[in-house]
Design a protein around this motif. Structure first.
Motif, PDB file in Angstrom:
ATOM      1  N   MET A 104       0.798  -1.440   0.778  1.00  0.00           N
ATOM      2  CA  MET A 104       0.561  -0.259   0.007  1.00  0.00           C
ATOM      3  C   MET A 104       0.468   1.022  -0.294  1.00  0.00           C
ATOM      4  O   MET A 104       1.812   1.225   0.657  1.00  0.00           O
ATOM      5  CB  MET A 104      -0.877   0.111   1.120  1.00  0.00           C
ATOM      6  N   ILE A 105       0.181   1.287  -0.617  1.00  0.00           N
ATOM      7  CA  ILE A 105       1.598   2.954  -0.575  1.00  0.00           C
ATOM      8  C   ILE A 105       0.823   4.689   0.468  1.00  0.00           C
ATOM      9  O   ILE A 105      -0.902   4.737  -0.149  1.00  0.00           O
ATOM     10  CB  ILE A 105       1.591   3.966  -2.470  1.00  0.00           C
ATOM     11  N   ARG A 106       1.054   4.904   1.067  1.00  0.00           N
ATOM     12  CA  ARG A 106       1.088   6.181   1.199  1.00  0.00           C
ATOM     13  C   ARG A 106       1.050   7.599   1.086  1.00  0.00           C
ATOM     14  O   ARG A 106       1.644   8.157   0.517  1.00  0.00           O
ATOM     15  CB  ARG A 106       1.410   6.360   3.147  1.00  0.00           C
ATOM     16  N   ALA A 107       0.053   8.494   1.730  1.00  0.00           N
ATOM     17  CA  ALA A 107      -0.027   9.846   1.081  1.00  0.00           C
ATOM     18  C   ALA A 107       0.937  10.763   2.951  1.00  0.00           C
ATOM     19  O   ALA A 107      -0.032  10.787   2.990  1.00  0.00           O
ATOM     20  CB  ALA A 107      -0.956  10.816   0.315  1.00  0.00           C
ATOM     21  N   GLU A 108       2.333  11.278   2.046  1.00  0.00           N
ATOM     22  CA  GLU A 108       3.247  11.246   3.641  1.00  0.00           C
ATOM     23  C   GLU A 108       2.494  13.119   3.587  1.00  0.00           C
ATOM     24  O   GLU A 108       2.243  14.048   3.163  1.00  0.00           O
ATOM     25  CB  GLU A 108       4.651  11.320   2.564  1.00  0.00           C
ATOM     26  N   GLY A 109       2.230  12.390   5.329  1.00  0.00           N
ATOM     27  CA  GLY A 109       2.295  14.049   5.940  1.00  0.00           C
ATOM     28  C   GLY A 109       0.598  14.136   5.586  1.00  0.00           C
ATOM     29  O   GLY A 109       0.273  14.843   6.476  1.00  0.00           O
ATOM     30  N   PHE A 110      -0.487  13.093   5.795  1.00  0.00           N
ATOM     31  CA  PHE A 110      -2.449  13.102   5.276  1.00  0.00           C
ATOM     32  C   PHE A 110      -2.118  11.961   6.627  1.00  0.00           C
ATOM     33  O   PHE A 110      -3.434  11.378   6.252  1.00  0.00           O
ATOM     34  CB  PHE A 110      -2.100  12.965   4.570  1.00  0.00           C
ATOM     35  N   ASP A 111      -1.344  11.626   7.253  1.00  0.00           N
ATOM     36  CA  ASP A 111      -1.652  10.690   8.420  1.00  0.00           C
ATOM     37  C   ASP A 111      -2.946  10.544   9.066  1.00  0.00           C
ATOM     38  O   ASP A 111      -4.354   9.571   8.908  1.00  0.00           O
ATOM     39  CB  ASP A 111      -0.957   9.564   9.456  1.00  0.00           C
ATOM     40  N   ASP A 112      -3.570  11.282   9.215  1.00  0.00           N
ATOM     41  CA  ASP A 112      -4.700  11.718  10.359  1.00  0.00           C
ATOM     42  C   ASP A 112      -5.764  11.890   9.460  1.00  0.00           C
ATOM     43  O   ASP A 112      -6.841  11.919   9.812  1.00  0.00           O
ATOM     44  CB  ASP A 112      -4.325  13.225  10.524  1.00  0.00           C
ATOM     45  N   CYS A 113      -6.003  12.262   8.221  1.00  0.00           N
ATOM     46  CA  CYS A 113      -6.879  12.081   7.083  1.00  0.00           C
ATOM     47  C   CYS A 113      -7.431  11.315   6.221  1.00  0.00           C
ATOM     48  O   CYS A 113      -8.020  10.668   5.302  1.00  0.00           O
ATOM     49  CB  CYS A 113      -6.409  12.788   5.837  1.00  0.00           C
ATOM     50  N   LEU A 161      -9.614   7.539   6.434  1.00  0.00           N
ATOM     51  CA  LEU A 161     -10.058   6.438   6.392  1.00  0.00           C
ATOM     52  C   LEU A 161     -10.063   5.421   6.503  1.00  0.00           C
ATOM     53  O   LEU A 161     -11.368   5.100   7.281  1.00  0.00           O
ATOM     54  CB  LEU A 161     -11.627   7.096   4.993  1.00  0.00           C
ATOM     55  N   GLY A 162      -9.521   4.623   6.225  1.00  0.00           N
ATOM     56  CA  GLY A 162      -9.630   3.065   5.940  1.00  0.00           C
ATOM     57  C   GLY A 162      -8.421   2.399   4.856  1.00  0.00           C
ATOM     58  O   GLY A 162      -8.226   2.974   3.939  1.00  0.00           O
ATOM     59  N   VAL A 167      -7.471   5.002   2.044  1.00  0.00           N
ATOM     60  CA  VAL A 167      -8.670   5.281   1.476  1.00  0.00           C
ATOM     61  C   VAL A 167      -8.236   7.246   2.420  1.00  0.00           C
ATOM     62  O   VAL A 167      -8.659   6.681   3.582  1.00  0.00           O
ATOM     63  CB  VAL A 167      -9.569   4.762   1.737  1.00  0.00           C
ATOM     64  N   TYR A 168      -8.479   8.107   1.596  1.00  0.00           N
ATOM     65  CA  TYR A 168      -7.830   9.148   2.613  1.00  0.00           C
ATOM     66  C   TYR A 168      -9.299  10.142   2.468  1.00  0.00           C
ATOM     67  O   TYR A 168      -9.874  10.094   0.832  1.00  0.00           O
ATOM     68  CB  TYR A 168      -7.143   9.584   1.690  1.00  0.00           C
ATOM     69  N   ASP A 169      -9.838  11.379   3.222  1.00  0.00           N
ATOM     70  CA  ASP A 169     -10.765  12.014   3.160  1.00  0.00           C
ATOM     71  C   ASP A 169     -10.230  12.437   2.220  1.00  0.00           C
ATOM     72  O   ASP A 169      -9.193  13.822   2.663  1.00  0.00           O
ATOM     73  CB  ASP A 169     -10.919  12.803   4.388  1.00  0.00           C
ATOM     74  N   TYR A 211      -1.231   0.260  -6.650  1.00  0.00           N
ATOM     75  CA  TYR A 211      -1.349   1.061  -5.565  1.00  0.00           C
ATOM     76  C   TYR A 211      -1.863   2.357  -4.688  1.00  0.00           C
ATOM     77  O   TYR A 211      -2.190   2.386  -3.840  1.00  0.00           O
ATOM     78  CB  TYR A 211      -1.020   0.416  -4.028  1.00  0.00           C
ATOM     79  N   THR A 212      -1.686   3.261  -5.684  1.00  0.00           N
ATOM     80  CA  THR A 212      -2.819   4.405  -5.876  1.00  0.00           C
ATOM     81  C   THR A 212      -3.136   4.292  -4.764  1.00  0.00           C
ATOM     82  O   THR A 212      -4.368   4.216  -4.795  1.00  0.00           O
ATOM     83  CB  THR A 212      -2.534   5.067  -6.848  1.00  0.00           C
ATOM     84  N   PRO A 213      -3.672   5.256  -3.159  1.00  0.00           N
ATOM     85  CA  PRO A 213      -4.555   5.779  -3.058  1.00  0.00           C
ATOM     86  C   PRO A 213      -5.554   5.893  -3.905  1.00  0.00           C
ATOM     87  O   PRO A 213      -5.945   6.824  -4.413  1.00  0.00           O
ATOM     88  CB  PRO A 213      -3.757   6.790  -1.708  1.00  0.00           C
ATOM     89  N   ILE A 214      -6.836   5.773  -2.458  1.00  0.00           N
ATOM     90  CA  ILE A 214      -8.114   6.221  -2.943  1.00  0.00           C
ATOM     91  C   ILE A 214      -8.068   7.576  -2.326  1.00  0.00           C
ATOM     92  O   ILE A 214      -8.112   7.705  -1.130  1.00  0.00           O
ATOM     93  CB  ILE A 214      -9.669   5.728  -3.105  1.00  0.00           C
TER      94      ILE A 214
END
Length: 90
Positions: free
Chosen positions: A1-10, A12-13, A28-30, A65-68
């Motif tokens: 899985m790929i994380r968007a760095e700096g946005f962990d608090d966003c 959703l699951g 999945v990010y908000d 694995y691009t985030p949603i």
């Protein structure tokens, strides 16, 4: 899985989605929360944050694995959008 760095608090699951014949897991990010982070953390105004998000985050394909990125909305808004899109196709 790929994380968007700096946005962990966003986050959703995790979503389990099909990629061809394989099931993969994607974070999945908000999206609106991410735009808020850009405004608060990076000092961008709303238009700058939206443009940055659209071009550099949402528009960045990083493979399977691009985030949603989700824009939370109501069922009524989704139904209105579906009706609009259906009318465009006719």
């Amino acid at each position: 899985m790929i994380r968007a760095e700096g946005f962990d608090d966003c986050i959703l699951g995790v979503a389990e989605v099909w990629d061809g014949n394989t099931r993969v897991h994607r974070i999945v990010y908000d999206a609106l929360e991410m735009i808020e982070v850009l405004m608060e953390r990076d000092g961008m105004d709303h238009d700058e944050a939206v443009e940055y998000f659209e071009f550099n985050i949402d528009g960045a394909y990083m493979g399977t694995y691009t985030p949603i990125f989700v824009f939370r909305t109501s069922l009524e808004s989704i139904e209105e959008l579906a009706e609009y899109l259906n009318n465009e196709e006719e």
